[in-house]
Design a protein around this motif. Structure first.
Motif, PDB file in Angstrom:
ATOM      1  N   ALA A 937       2.612   5.241  -5.145  1.00 53.53           N
ATOM      2  CA  ALA A 937       1.605   4.631  -4.268  1.00 53.53           C
ATOM      3  C   ALA A 937       1.391   3.154  -4.657  1.00 53.53           C
ATOM      4  N   THR A 938       1.287   2.871  -5.947  1.00 53.58           N
ATOM      5  CA  THR A 938       1.159   1.465  -6.379  1.00 53.58           C
ATOM      6  C   THR A 938       2.363   0.659  -5.960  1.00 53.58           C
ATOM      7  N   HIS A 939       3.492   1.285  -6.108  1.00 52.73           N
ATOM      8  CA  HIS A 939       4.718   0.614  -5.689  1.00 52.73           C
ATOM      9  C   HIS A 939       4.672   0.303  -4.196  1.00 52.73           C
ATOM     10  N   ARG A 940       4.053   1.223  -3.434  1.00 48.93           N
ATOM     11  CA  ARG A 940       3.947   1.001  -1.980  1.00 48.93           C
ATOM     12  C   ARG A 940       2.965  -0.140  -1.686  1.00 48.93           C
ATOM     13  N   ARG A 941       1.924  -0.172  -2.410  1.00 50.39           N
ATOM     14  CA  ARG A 941       0.962  -1.263  -2.179  1.00 50.39           C
ATOM     15  C   ARG A 941       1.582  -2.629  -2.470  1.00 50.39           C
ATOM     16  N   ASN A 942       2.369  -2.652  -3.510  1.00 54.71           N
ATOM     17  CA  ASN A 942       3.072  -3.904  -3.819  1.00 54.71           C
ATOM     18  C   ASN A 942       3.975  -4.316  -2.647  1.00 54.71           C
ATOM     19  N   TYR A 943       4.640  -3.291  -2.149  1.00 51.01           N
ATOM     20  CA  TYR A 943       5.510  -3.597  -1.014  1.00 51.01           C
ATOM     21  C   TYR A 943       4.693  -4.093   0.181  1.00 51.01           C
TER      22      TYR A 943
END
Length: 1709
Positions: A937-943
């Motif tokens: 999810a954090t990785h998605r937010r970064n994206y």
């Protein structure tokens, strides 16, 4: 009375006749003393005045009732015409060829084969007294054999008669009889060899003559030697006076010896071609008679038979060929041509083909033979001269040489036959059979006839002396005054021939002279005997012959050739040539020192030959006459040292026609053979001899009442004879017999017939008077009745009026009422009295019945309460016993369940801990997954932030790329559609995969359930077996306690053999240890199987639980719901989702295939282990069999030890047996050690296989781990799917770990087998001891039931077949225990015990009956309780509950059936043996109908040596014996169907034996005897009816005898009678019917004989039948026996074992 008084009217006489010798005539007028003429009436009706005087009255004819007697001496009038007529009746009409004449058997040649010489006839005559049966050559042979056995005295049978009379056949049958009844016990077949000597001697010594086709041309005396058991051991043969002249000369229609023609007929065969023979017509010595063939004889076939008999006697082919060479040489010698050279010389060509063959066959020089056949050497004191011979002299020399060679060959063959028949050992007795020529007289009589008649003179003298001696012994035995009987003594004739300066001595003297001639010798006879000796005469018309008055007739002899035949010389040079022959047999014939006689002669009592001392002068040679005289002297010496029996063979006609009677020829032979001399000697004394009983029975009709009142029958006979015959010289009273002179019995018969005729007239008178009186009285009564009715009618007509009728009617009415009143009053009085009596009687009976019922009611109440109390007590004890058993069993079950439950709880706890660990691991894994999701999810937010940064830049480009963007949107929509389709397909595939997983899990679950069910069933079976073993051990322990004191007693008795028994017990312990090891292995195998099954079940449970947990913990829908659409879209970028999905499918397939392969490998491994376990169990079973064999050996050792201790046998023998058994035990121990080593090796192999399988599984596990690592790398891309597959891989790892643990446990169990083996050995040892005790009890049971039981002790108050039921209950007990060893031991012991008891009691009828019954009952029990439907339907439901459950005993049933058949056959043999001696006396001889006597009018005069040893059996004896058999069979419980079969067999024997005896007893074939037989048959039928055996078919077996009795009684005169006989006598064969008709003998003059014409009529009718030609019935025939199935009605629960059986060790369960 005076003889002249018998010549009264109607009596018949014999007068001479030139054609018939004697013819019959009837006296037409009484003769008075002093009449010169006797008025006669001939049979053709003409009258004749016959000139007579007081001293020359014609002989009287016997009454017809006396004609046809078996013995000629039994005739009342004994003279030549009576003898001739008796023989004519027997031979021509009755077709009987044998007749006794005192001690002589007269045998007439029938010229036809008769069925009276079979083995059945031999056995019928064997053991019978002479005179009990019809005359026969077998009767004479049996008499000789019986006297030899009884008196230990040598016997002789002298068979004589002229050529063609049947001497050879009679002698052959006598020898065959001895060979049959006295079979030797060895395998040498001496009897066959003795009989085989006859064909050889007949071939070389018999020839065809004008009178006989097989005439013996030599005399033969055969001594048959017997041992102490009266069995043939050998024989010796002596020959007399071979007719050598027949070799070189035969008259017309005659032949040479048979062997020459047999050889010529076989000349073309390869083995005879070197003899260079041809047909018989080619040789001079075989064609002189003109006819070389005998009709009906095949010479080639006869040659084959001759060779067979040679081989049977042990003569090899080389010996036979040597004999045939000499015979062929003789034939070639006869064809050598001798030519005359002038009048004084002759010559033989050296090139003569026959001379060359002759010399070649005998190994001679043809030149010398040709020279000396025509020359002779004369040696004088000074010189040697060779003198040529004329042709006739040379021919005579050649023929003399041929005769000499043949004579030597004949003697050589006889000598070799004697060598073949010689024996080792000592001769006890012998019977000699003399087959010698009878008295001969021809138109031309020469030297041979002179010697033959000389021998017959010597034999006749011996015969006369023997007859005279027998007569004297009979008179002395009966204390009758002996008066000298004048009989013809032929000693003067013998002196004329053999005395000093007699005919033979003068002949020998003339033969010594160099120039002696027949004429000079004849002149010396004339000078010495003419007018000096009345027995020598000179013919009136001849100077070359002389006449001698022999005992039989005058014979004129021609003197020509007497000297030549007496010299029998061959010239010296020819003898020297033959002596130098290269053929050894020919050279041996002519050696100067002859070979010594065979050693056989030294073994017999009488020497076989007497050596004649040879003088020193070589010019003197023993003549034929002197040799014959010395051999005849030896023969007479032998005969005088034996008891002689005479057979005189008579030739009935010269045309060889069957049953043709030539009176002239027969009378001539009767005079010559001494038969008439015997008759004359008997007639001079007292020929008719009756016992007192026979006389009393026959002539009781002539006795008065006063005489019959005397008690002493002997005195009655004396008184009657004094009254009937005034001349006391006409009879004499002996001790046991009455002796009558000739004619007195005929006179008594005449008085008896007159008395019967008077009695018949008296009976007829009274009968006719009674009939007339009866008729008169009947007519008188009829007349009186007619008169009565007529007169009454007249009186009524006169007296009837109306007033009279009214008065009469009124009187009748008054009488009616008056009588009715009286009758009613009387009836009422009687009725009241009857009612009163009935009331009192019924009251009395009712009161008595009430009292009885009251007493019985009280007793019933008491019994009810007593029985109820007993039943309650029995029920309570049984209930307590059952509760105890149930309690112990339930306690054991609960304990076992608790143990199992504890084990299961322990397993569940372990499972819970493992599951908890697994759950904790799963939670950790879920937490890790959540952390990873947060990271994602954090990785998605970064994206997203990066997206915002680039959005501004992208918006700038939106205008430029709108068009392109719209295209991308369309592409996006298309991709979304495809993604939805792909997701749907993925969802479907996942659903399918889950379904497949669920299906696989369900299949595994079903298989697990099936395995669990099978395991539970096996567990239950094993528990049942363990429980039964425990119960068995408990019962055996109890029995062990009971039998412990018996074991202690046995130990006391076996003190003497403690060392041996201790050694054996040690060996037994070693065997028991091996048995324990095997049993432990079996138990370990069972435990291993159980453990494997439990491991498999646990493994499947774990697999199912893991799969469920996986499916529950990882829900696909849940994972999909967790993932958002954006995640899916993100995952689907660049096709990653598709590639992940494809990788997942591949991984799933690989894991499925790997899992399946591992599963298959595991199942194969389990199957291999199961197969190994089965193989191991088979090896254990094999070892158990070895142990059982060792156990059986130990049992036999123990049984032997106990038997030896009880019987105190020899200790060394026992030690030898123990050493042998020790060797056997050592061998078995070695075998057991080898088997144990093999088992250890197999266990090691099994452990190695387990190690190898573990290693293989390890390698497989490593490969799987590598694959798992690859899969984990692929799973990293798909998080949720990878986690699931990791779980599956972990599960598989755990599964492999569990498998490895199972295998480790299996190895531990395999190692633990050796430890548990010891306990199992102990249990096996205990079980072995128990089984041994059981086997001992089984042996005791079989011994008690099989041997110790006695029929009489069992059948009394016992159920039938009680031992059989006891045995079956023991069998049922073994079946209930499912103990095959016990059952096998019990059945084998029972069968062997039955066989043993039958073998020990083969002659005990009651024991055989008892065990036949019990064997059948035992067989029926095995069938009834076998469980087969065909037998169960005959049993009650309670009985069907007791059927066998575990074993099929059909094989034992077959064995028992065979044993029963053998017992039945021995049972029948014993019954037949007991009843056979009673049958003939009871059925045939005993007169059951009193007053109808079947006794012959003249008693048969038996031999003085024949002892009538038969008891006075009657028909009652037969019935008593049958009743004894029947009662015994019924008492022993024999099946009724078997009883019927046994009775049928006995009745068949009775009928067959009686009928066979009837065929051979002419005196029994009469009408009265038929009535007696029919009466006896009715007694047998009544017996059958009384015993309720009508359905046994026994009556049908008597049908032949019944028809024979009917045939004796029926009328036999007309054609209708013949047809009735043909239709009624269907059970008799044609031969038997004709035999009975020919043997029919009237008892009184009132009966008539069966005419020959009637017999021919019956025979014509019977020709259409195709039945057996055998006369006798086969008494050895046995009907086929069948054993019916009869179910036992007795319930096994109700059978009680009596204490008398001593079977206390048997307990009812």
């Amino acid at each position: 009375m005076a003889v002249a008084e018998l010549y009264t009217q109607y009596n018949r006489v014999w007068i001479p006749d030139p054609e018939e010798v004697w013819k019959s005539a009837e006296i037409a007028k009484d003769y008075r003393v002093g009449d010169k003429v006797l008025r006669l009436l001939l049979e053709d009706g003409t009258e004749l005045d016959y000139s007579v005087n007081t001293e020359s009255l014609p002989p009287l004819r016997n009454p017809d009732i006396l004609v046809g007697e078996n013995d000629l001496t039994a005739l009342s009038y004994l003279h030549e015409p009576a003898v001739l007529h008796n023989l004519r009746i027997r031979f021509a009409e009755s077709k009987l060829i044998y007749t006794y004449s005192g001690i002589i058997l007269v045998a007439m040649n029938p010229y036809k084969q008769l069925p009276i010489y079979g083995d059945a006839i031999i056995h019928a005559y064997s053991g019978q007294n002479m005179g009990d049966m019809d005359p026969h050559i077998f009767a004479v042979a049996e008499e000789a054999y019986k006297q030899m056995a009884r008196n230990n005295r040598n016997q002789s049978i002298i068979v004589s008669g002229e050529s063609g009379a049947g001497k050879t056949v009679s002698a052959r049958y006598a020898m065959r009889y001895f060979a049959t009844v006295s079979k030797s016990g060895s395998n040498a077949h001496v009897e066959d060899k003795v009989l085989a000597s006859n064909p050889i001697t007949e071939a070389v010594g018999n020839a065809k003559t004008t009178r006989n086709d097989n005439s013996s041309r030599f005399g033969k005396y055969t001594e048959i030697s017997f041992d102490e058991q009266n069995q043939i051991i050998g024989a010796n043969m002596r020959t007399y006076l071979l007719e050598k002249s027949r070799v070189v000369f035969q008259s017309e229609n005659e032949r040479n010896y048979h062997i020459f023609y047999q050889l010529c007929a076989s000349a073309q065969q390869s083995e005879f071609k070197h003899l260079k023979l041809g047909s018989a017509e080619e040789f001079n010595y075989t064609r002189m008679g003109g006819n070389t063939v005998i009709e009906g004889v095949n010479d080639r076939a006869e040659m084959v038979e001759t060779q067979k008999t040679f081989a049977l006697l042990g003569f090899k082919e080389d010996f036979q060929m040597d004999v045939f060479k000499i015979l062929a040489a003789i034939l070639h010698l006869g064809n050598v041509q001798i030519t005359a050279v002038g009048n004084e010389r002759s010559s033989v060509s050296e090139d003569d083909s026959h001379l060359k063959v002759f010399c070649e066959l005998l190994g001679l020089e043809s030149g010398r033979v040709a020279q000396w056949l025509c020359n002779r050497k004369i040696v004088t004191s000074s010189e040697t001269v060779v003198k040529p011979m004329t042709r006739p002299q040379a021919v005579n020399a050649r023929d003399a040489l041929a005769k000499k060679i043949y004579a030597h060959l004949f003697d050589f063959i006889v000598e070799r036959i004697n060598q073949a028949l010689q024996f080792s050992g000592k001769q006890h007795t012998f019977i000699g059979v003399l087959d010698i020529y009878g008295f001969e007289t021809f138109d031309v009589n020469s030297f041979e006839q002179f010697c033959i008649n000389y021998a017959n003179e010597k034999l006749q003298q011996q015969f006369n002396m023997h007859v005279f001696k027998l007569e004297q012994e009979e008179y002395v035995k009966e204390d009758i005054p002996w008066t000298l009987i004048d009989f013809y003594d032929n000693q003067p004739v013998i002196d004329l021939i053999e005395a000093k300066m007699g005919i033979l001595e003068l002949l020998d003297e003339e033969c010594l002279l160099p120039h002696g001639t027949d004429e000079n010798w004849l002149q010396k006879l004339y000078n010495n005997f003419v007018n000096r000796n009345p027995l020598f005469e000179k013919p009136r018309m001849s100077n070359t012959s002389f006449v001698i008055q022999h005992f039989a007739d005058k014979v004129e002899y021609k003197c020509e050739g007497f000297l030549e035949k007496n010299r029998d010389t061959v010239y010296d040079m020819l003898v020297e040539i033959l002596r130098a022959s290269k053929f050894h047999l020919c050279a041996n014939f002519f050696q100067e020192n002859p070979t010594p006689p065979s050693p056989f002669g030294s073994m017999i009592t009488v020497k076989s030959a007497k050596q004649v001392i040879k003088p020193n002068s070589k010019h003197f040679r023993t003549t034929v006459g002197s040799k014959f005289r010395s051999s005849l002297y030896l023969l007479m010496e032998t005969l005088n040292a034996t008891t002689p029996h005479y057979v005189r063979c008579i030739k009935p006609n010269d045309e060889k026609l069957p049953f043709e009677f030539d009176s002239k020829r027969i009378v001539q032979q009767l005079r010559a053979c001494g038969v008439l001399e015997t008759i004359r000697i008997s007639a001079q004394s007292y020929p008719s001899r009756w016992t007192y009983i026979e006389f009393y029975s026959r002539y009781g009709i002539l006795m008065t009442k006063q005489e019959l009142s005397f008690s002493d029958k002997k005195e009655v006979c004396k008184v009657v004879l004094h009254r009937l015959i005034q001349d006391s010289n006409q009879y004499q009273f002996g001790k046991t017999k009455i002796f009558f002179r000739a004619g007195q019995v005929a006179y008594l018969e005449k008085l008896r017939l007159d008395k019967l005729r008077q009695s018949c007239v008296m009976v007829q008178k009274h009968m006719r008077g009674w009939l007339q009186r009866k008729k008169f009285l009947r007519e008188r009564r009829a007349a009186l009745i007619i008169q009565q009715y007529f007169r009454g009618q007249q009186t009524v007509r006169k007296a009837i009026t109306a007033v009279a009728l009214k008065e009469a009617w009124a009187a009748i009415i008054i009488q009616k009422h008056c009588r009715g009143y009286l009758v009613r009053s009387l009836y009422q009085l009687i009725r009241m009295a009857t009612i009163t009596m009935q009331a009192y009687t019924r009251g009395f009976l009712a009161r008595r019945r009430y009292r009885k019922m009251l007493e019985e009611h009280k007793a019933v109440i008491l019994q009810k309460y007593a029985r109820a109390w007993l039943a309650r007590r029995r029920f309570q004890s049984i209930r307590r016993f059952v509760l105890n058993i149930q309690l112990t069993y339930r306690v054991q079950r609960l304990q076992k369940k608790l143990e199992d439950q504890n084990k299961e709880n322990h397993g569940l706890v372990e499972k819970l801990t493992s599951l908890a660990a697994l759950r904790a691991g799963d939670v950790e894994k879920i937490q890790k997954l959540e952390a990873e999701l947060e990271k994602a999810a954090t990785h998605r937010r970064n994206y997203e932030e990066k997206g915002k940064r680039y959005r501004d830049a992208v918006e700038e480009k939106l205008a430029k790329l709108q068009k392109h963007n719209s295209e991308l949107e369309t592409q996006k929509e298309q991709i979304q559609l495809k993604l939805q389709e792909k997701t749907e397909e993925l969802k479907e595939k996942m659903d399918n995969l889950t379904k497949q997983l669920f299906d696989d899990v369900q299949k595994e679950e079903r298989q697990r359930m099936l395995l669990e069910k099978s395991f539970e069933l096996k567990t239950q079976d094993y528990e049942k077996q363990i429980q039964s073993l425990k119960e068995e051990i408990k019962a055996l322990k109890d029995e062990k306690m009971q039998l412990q004191h018996l074991v202690e007693e046995e130990h006391v008795t076996s003190d003497g053999l403690k060392a041996e028994v201790a050694h054996l017990s040690k060996q037994v312990k070693t065997i028991s240890e091996f048995e324990k090891e095997i049993e432990l292995l079996q138990a370990q195998k069972i435990d291993v199987e159980k453990h494997v099954q439990s491991q498999k079940r646990e493994m499947r449970e774990k697999m199912s639980e893991i799969t469920k947990q996986l499916l529950e913990s990882y829900d696909i829908e849940d994972v999909r719901s967790r993932l958002s659409v954006e995640d899916l879209e993100h995952l689907n970028e660049d096709g990653e989702l598709w590639f992940a999905y494809e990788g997942l499918k591949k991984a799933t397939r690989v894991l499925e295939s790997h899992f399946q392969s591992q599963k298959d490998c595991y199942e194969k491994e389990i199957e291999a282990l199961n197969f190994k376990v089965v193989h191991l169990s088979q090896e254990i079973n094999h070892l158990q069999k070895l142990f059982r064999e060792e156990n059986d050996i130990n049992e036999s050792i123990r049984h032997e030890v106990t038997r030896l201790t009880s019987e105190n046998m020899m200790i060394p023998d026992f030690k030898q047996q123990i050493s042998k058994l020790e060797k056997q035990k050592q061998d078995l121990e070695i075998r057991l050690n080898e088997q144990a080593e093999k088992m250890k090796g197999k266990l090691e192999e099994l452990s190695n296989q387990l190690h190898r399988s573990q290693e293989e599984e390890g390698t497989q596990r490593k490969a799987l781990e590598a694959q798992n690592e690859i899969h984990t790398k692929e799973k990293e891309k798909l998080i949720d799917k990878i986690q699931e597959m990791q779980e599956a891989s972990d599960h598989l790892k755990k599964q492999f770990e569990t498998e490895s643990e199972v295998k480790c446990n299996f190895r531990q169990e395999a190692s633990r087998l050796t430890l548990e083996n010891r306990d199992l050995e102990e249990e096996l040892d205990m079980k072995d001891r128990v089984i041994k005790k059981l086997q001992d009890q089984v042996k005791t049971l079989s011994k008690t039931i099989g041997k110790d039981l006695k029929p009489r002790g069992v059948v009394v108050n016992m159920i039938p077949g009680l031992p059989a039921h006891i045995l079956f209950m023991c069998v049922r007990y073994a079946d209930s225990l499912n103990d095959a060893n016990m059952l096998k031991s019990l059945m084998n012991s029972t069968i062997n015990g039955i066989k043993q008891v039958v073998k020990e009691h083969l002659e005990d009828f009651e024991m055989l009956s008892f065990w036949l019954s019990n064997t059948c009952h035992f067989l029926n029990c095995l069938k009834q309780y076998s469980g087969e439907e065909e037998f169960m339907k005959h049993s009650s439901p309670q009985q069907n509950k007791n059927c066998l459950n575990n074993f099929d005993l059909s094989e034992y049933r077959q064995i028992l059936s065979d044993v029963a058949i053998r017992i039945y056959h021995q049972f029948i043999i014993i019954m037949e043996k007991n009843i056979q001696p009673i049958i003939v006396p009871g059925m045939l001889e005993y007169e059951s109908l009193q007053g109808i006597s079947g006794l012959k009018p003249t008693g048969f005069r038996k031999r003085s040596s024949s002892i009538d040893d038969t008891d006075g059996y009657t028909m009652t004896s037969v019935l008593q014996q049958l009743s004894y058999f029947y009662t015994t069979m019924c008492q022993n419980g024999l099946d009724p169907e078997l009883v019927r079969q046994a009775v049928k067999q006995l009745f068949f024997l009775i009928g067959a034996v009686t009928l066979n005896s009837l065929f051979l007893r002419k005196d029994m074939c009469s009408c009265r005897k038929g009535m007696q037989i029919r009466c006896n048959i009715s007694y047998l039928e009544e017996w059958l009816k009384d015993k309720n055996l009508q359905n046994s078919l026994a009556k049908e077996t008597l049908e032949p005898l019944s028809q024979a009795a009917w045939l004796l009684q029926v009328k036999k005169t007309t054609d209708s009678d013949a047809k009735e006989i043909y239709e009624r006598c269907t059970s008799l064969s044609a031969v038997q019917i004709i035999k009975i008709l020919n043997s029919y003998t009237p008892i009184d003059d009132f009966e008539k004989r069966v005419t020959p014409s009637f017999v021919r009529k019956v025979q014509v009718l019977l020709n259409s039948r195709e039945d057996s030609s055998q006369l006798m019935l086969d008494t050895k025939y046995l009907f086929q026996v069948t054993f019916p199935f009869t179910p036992s009605p007795h319930a096994l629960e109700m059978i009680q074992i009596p204490s008398s059986f001593k079977l206390g060790f048997l307990n009812r369960l």
